[in-house]
Design an enzyme around this catalytic site. Structure first.
Site, PDB file in Angstrom:
ATOM      1  N   HIS A 149     -48.721  21.246 -28.108  1.00 51.16           N
ATOM      2  CA  HIS A 149     -49.206  20.706 -29.375  1.00 51.16           C
ATOM      3  C   HIS A 149     -48.055  20.518 -30.369  1.00 51.16           C
ATOM      4  O   HIS A 149     -47.919  19.480 -31.005  1.00 51.16           O
ATOM      5  CB  HIS A 149     -50.263  21.668 -29.937  1.00 51.16           C
ATOM      6  CG  HIS A 149     -50.819  21.235 -31.238  1.00 51.16           C
ATOM      7  ND1 HIS A 149     -50.313  21.702 -32.435  1.00 51.16           N
ATOM      8  CD2 HIS A 149     -51.802  20.367 -31.549  1.00 51.16           C
ATOM      9  CE1 HIS A 149     -50.982  21.134 -33.416  1.00 51.16           C
ATOM     10  NE2 HIS A 149     -51.884  20.329 -32.906  1.00 51.16           N
ATOM     11  N   ALA A 265     -39.128  33.826 -47.614  1.00 47.65           N
ATOM     12  CA  ALA A 265     -39.378  34.253 -49.005  1.00 47.65           C
ATOM     13  C   ALA A 265     -39.051  33.086 -49.950  1.00 47.65           C
ATOM     14  O   ALA A 265     -39.808  32.804 -50.890  1.00 47.65           O
ATOM     15  CB  ALA A 265     -38.526  35.471 -49.335  1.00 47.65           C
ATOM     16  N   ARG A 267     -38.985  29.894 -49.114  1.00 41.89           N
ATOM     17  CA  ARG A 267     -39.899  28.781 -48.855  1.00 41.89           C
ATOM     18  C   ARG A 267     -41.241  28.995 -49.553  1.00 41.89           C
ATOM     19  O   ARG A 267     -41.862  28.061 -50.036  1.00 41.89           O
ATOM     20  CB  ARG A 267     -40.118  28.668 -47.344  1.00 41.89           C
ATOM     21  CG  ARG A 267     -40.844  27.424 -46.938  1.00 41.89           C
ATOM     22  CD  ARG A 267     -41.155  27.430 -45.467  1.00 41.89           C
ATOM     23  NE  ARG A 267     -39.999  27.245 -44.617  1.00 41.89           N
ATOM     24  CZ  ARG A 267     -40.060  27.256 -43.286  1.00 41.89           C
ATOM     25  NH1 ARG A 267     -41.189  27.469 -42.683  1.00 41.89           N
ATOM     26  NH2 ARG A 267     -38.987  27.064 -42.578  1.00 41.89           N
ATOM     27  N   TYR A 268     -41.673  30.257 -49.615  1.00 40.20           N
ATOM     28  CA  TYR A 268     -43.015  30.528 -50.151  1.00 40.20           C
ATOM     29  C   TYR A 268     -42.994  31.116 -51.565  1.00 40.20           C
ATOM     30  O   TYR A 268     -43.964  31.688 -52.015  1.00 40.20           O
ATOM     31  CB  TYR A 268     -43.777  31.450 -49.185  1.00 40.20           C
ATOM     32  CG  TYR A 268     -43.937  30.818 -47.817  1.00 40.20           C
ATOM     33  CD1 TYR A 268     -44.780  29.724 -47.643  1.00 40.20           C
ATOM     34  CD2 TYR A 268     -43.211  31.270 -46.715  1.00 40.20           C
ATOM     35  CE1 TYR A 268     -44.906  29.105 -46.395  1.00 40.20           C
ATOM     36  CE2 TYR A 268     -43.328  30.662 -45.476  1.00 40.20           C
ATOM     37  CZ  TYR A 268     -44.176  29.587 -45.321  1.00 40.20           C
ATOM     38  OH  TYR A 268     -44.292  28.973 -44.098  1.00 40.20           O
ATOM     39  N   ARG A 312     -49.769  29.953 -38.222  1.00 44.84           N
ATOM     40  CA  ARG A 312     -49.514  29.469 -39.584  1.00 44.84           C
ATOM     41  C   ARG A 312     -50.862  29.362 -40.275  1.00 44.84           C
ATOM     42  O   ARG A 312     -51.709  28.568 -39.852  1.00 44.84           O
ATOM     43  CB  ARG A 312     -48.865  28.076 -39.586  1.00 44.84           C
ATOM     44  CG  ARG A 312     -47.544  27.998 -38.871  1.00 44.84           C
ATOM     45  CD  ARG A 312     -46.839  26.697 -39.224  1.00 44.84           C
ATOM     46  NE  ARG A 312     -46.141  26.792 -40.495  1.00 44.84           N
ATOM     47  CZ  ARG A 312     -45.957  25.796 -41.330  1.00 44.84           C
ATOM     48  NH1 ARG A 312     -46.450  24.620 -41.085  1.00 44.84           N
ATOM     49  NH2 ARG A 312     -45.304  25.970 -42.464  1.00 44.84           N
TER      50      ARG A 312
HETATM   51  P1  ADP Z   1     -43.142  29.269 -40.448  1.00 45.01           P
HETATM   52  O1  ADP Z   1     -42.596  29.799 -41.719  1.00 45.01           O
HETATM   53  O2  ADP Z   1     -42.235  28.375 -39.718  1.00 45.01           O
HETATM   54  O3  ADP Z   1     -44.518  28.722 -40.584  1.00 45.01           O
HETATM   55  P2  ADP Z   1     -43.111  32.025 -39.660  1.00 45.01           P
HETATM   56  O4  ADP Z   1     -43.397  32.678 -38.364  1.00 45.01           O
HETATM   57  O5  ADP Z   1     -41.791  32.324 -40.272  1.00 45.01           O
HETATM   58  O6  ADP Z   1     -43.303  30.488 -39.426  1.00 45.01           O
HETATM   59  O7  ADP Z   1     -44.254  32.423 -40.685  1.00 45.01           O
HETATM   60  C1  ADP Z   1     -45.592  32.339 -40.294  1.00 45.01           C
HETATM   61  C2  ADP Z   1     -46.465  32.196 -41.505  1.00 45.01           C
HETATM   62  O8  ADP Z   1     -46.400  33.390 -42.284  1.00 45.01           O
HETATM   63  C3  ADP Z   1     -46.045  31.106 -42.456  1.00 45.01           C
HETATM   64  O9  ADP Z   1     -46.603  29.877 -42.066  1.00 45.01           O
HETATM   65  C4  ADP Z   1     -46.583  31.586 -43.792  1.00 45.01           C
HETATM   66  O10 ADP Z   1     -47.916  31.190 -43.945  1.00 45.01           O
HETATM   67  C5  ADP Z   1     -46.557  33.090 -43.657  1.00 45.01           C
HETATM   68  N1  ADP Z   1     -45.417  33.674 -44.401  1.00 45.01           N
HETATM   69  C6  ADP Z   1     -44.237  34.079 -43.867  1.00 45.01           C
HETATM   70  N2  ADP Z   1     -43.444  34.594 -44.818  1.00 45.01           N
HETATM   71  C7  ADP Z   1     -44.123  34.508 -45.987  1.00 45.01           C
HETATM   72  C8  ADP Z   1     -43.838  34.877 -47.335  1.00 45.01           C
HETATM   73  N3  ADP Z   1     -42.684  35.440 -47.685  1.00 45.01           N
HETATM   74  N4  ADP Z   1     -44.793  34.651 -48.255  1.00 45.01           N
HETATM   75  C9  ADP Z   1     -45.973  34.095 -47.924  1.00 45.01           C
HETATM   76  N5  ADP Z   1     -46.305  33.710 -46.655  1.00 45.01           N
HETATM   77  C10 ADP Z   1     -45.401  33.925 -45.712  1.00 45.01           C
END
Ligand code: ADP
Length: 371
Positions: A149, A265, A267-268, A312
């Site tokens: 996918h 951290a 990115r979000y 995700r």
């Molecule tokens: P990706 O970031 O590529 O989607 P990750 O395995 O790093 O994959 O993270 C999985 C999911 O965890 C992200 O899609 C996000 O929803 C959540 N996540 C990870 N780190 C954070 C964070 N610091 N704050 C909020 N959500 C987070």
């Protein structure tokens, strides 16, 4: 009391006892005639001929009683043996049928856990094995489905873009080439991540442990992200001990795990927020590296799955952001290869998140710190 040897001993003991007591039982069931010509009571005065006759009678009676006793013992032993064998072999037959079913690929077989303690233990282990095999098979299938996918999406964009250029729909411009190149980069990134993850899960990740100052490692990672965070209007701080903290780690891989956490951290966490990386001794024998942010946080229902491959949460923000959901799985695999643990905490949506890496301080590491 349910041990096999107890039952076997009891059965054999019973058979031997029956052999031993059968003449007595026989005597009770068929008591000898009290008097008469067949009585064994010798006449009070016997001449030598009478004595000889009496001895022959005794011998023949003894032999015939012994013969009967042996016949009874043989019949009893045969019946007991047949029953015992049936009882022993029945669960083994089920086990054999179960094993054949697994060999045919039927992994949902479960045996009844019954019989002797040994048999119950074998059946329980068999059931555990099939459950584990089934779980692995489900994981394998879901991984295959997820990989297909995730790879399909950039490949489709690439194909569509190239076809549009060939058909003259899109111009062969630098921007278009750049956009398509980005898709190839995303693809190769995902393939690299998957390769790393596959190696880690097969416990074949090559690790190069070396004496590393974790304070320096955290500070270097902070510096590497400084420009990016400033760009995004996010404050990035590091809180580390003043003294060096030496540990035997694979510095490159641990840095990669930390970068995944700090990258997430960033990115979000929207502009105006902050990220803190803290390095400390959580308790004797355990070092912690925590990455906390004031970002979008994680809802409790997602928290338990956040380290699963390709997981995700389907939030509006996630839909806008790139990412395959592999970063945290890789970070977890790296930390586990160090014998440590990683955990995520968040009070919920918009409440920020904290990811903590806990590393055990082994004997060598204690030694390194003391230096
Ligand atoms: P990706 O970031 O590529 O989607 P990750 O395995 O790093 O994959 O993270 C999985 C999911 O965890 C992200 O899609 C996000 O929803 C959540 N996540 C990870 N780190 C954070 C964070 N610091 N704050 C909020 N959500 C987070």
């Amino acid at each position: 009391m349910n041990r096999l040897w107890v039952w076997v001993s009891l059965a054999i003991g019973l058979a031997v006892m029956l052999v031993a007591v059968s003449p007595i039982i026989f005597r009770i069931v068929y008591p000898p005639p009290a008097m008469g010509q067949h009585a064994l009571n010798p006449p009070p005065i016997m001449d030598s001929e009478q004595l000889e006759t009496f001895q022959r009678q005794v011998e023949s009676r003894t032999l015939s009683q012994l013969g009967r006793s042996l016949a009874i013992a043989a019949v009893v032993a045969l019946i007991a043996g047949a029953l015992l064998a049936r009882w022993l072999v029945a669960p083994l037959r089920k086990l054999e049928e179960g094993a054949q079913a697994v060999a045919r690929g039927q992994l949902d077989v479960q045996l009844p856990v019954e019989g002797s303690r040994e048999m119950r233990s074998v059946s329980a282990s068999f059931n555990q094995m099939t459950s584990q095999l089934q779980h692995q098979e489900t994981l394998r299938r879901s991984l295959l489905a997820d990989v297909t996918h995730e790879l399909r999406h950039p490949v489709h964009i690439l194909q569509g873009g190239l076809r549009a250029i060939l058909d003259g729909v899109y111009p062969l411009s630098m921007e278009e080439i750049d956009r398509l190149l980005e898709q190839t980069q995303q693809l190769s990134h995902m393939v690299d991540d998957l390769h790393e993850l596959a190696l880690a899960e097969a416990q074949e990740l090559s690790m190069h442990f070396q004496r590393t100052d974790l304070v320096k490692l955290v500070q270097q990672t902070t510096e590497a992200f400084q420009a990016l965070t400033a760009d995004q209007g996010v404050e990035l701080r590091a809180d580390t001990p003043h003294e060096p903290l030496y540990m035997q780690v694979d510095a490159d891989r641990l840095r990669q795990a930390l970068q995944n956490l700090v990258g997430n951290a960033l990115r979000y966490t929207p502009s105006g927020g902050s990220i803190q990386i803290s390095l400390s001794m959580i308790k004797p024998g355990q070092i912690g590296i925590a990455v906390s942010d004031t970002g979008i946080g994680i809802d409790p229902e997602h928290l338990a799955h956040i380290f699963d491959r390709f997981y995700r949460p389907d939030t509006s923000r996630n839909r806008q952001l790139p990412g395959a959901g592999l970063g945290l799985s890789i970070a977890q695999a790296i930390v586990q290869a160090h014998g440590g643990q990683i955990k995520a905490e968040s009070a919920g949506s918009s409440q920020g998140s904290t990811f903590t890496i806990k590393l055990p301080v082994g004997k060598e590491n204690e030694h390194s710190q003391a230096e």
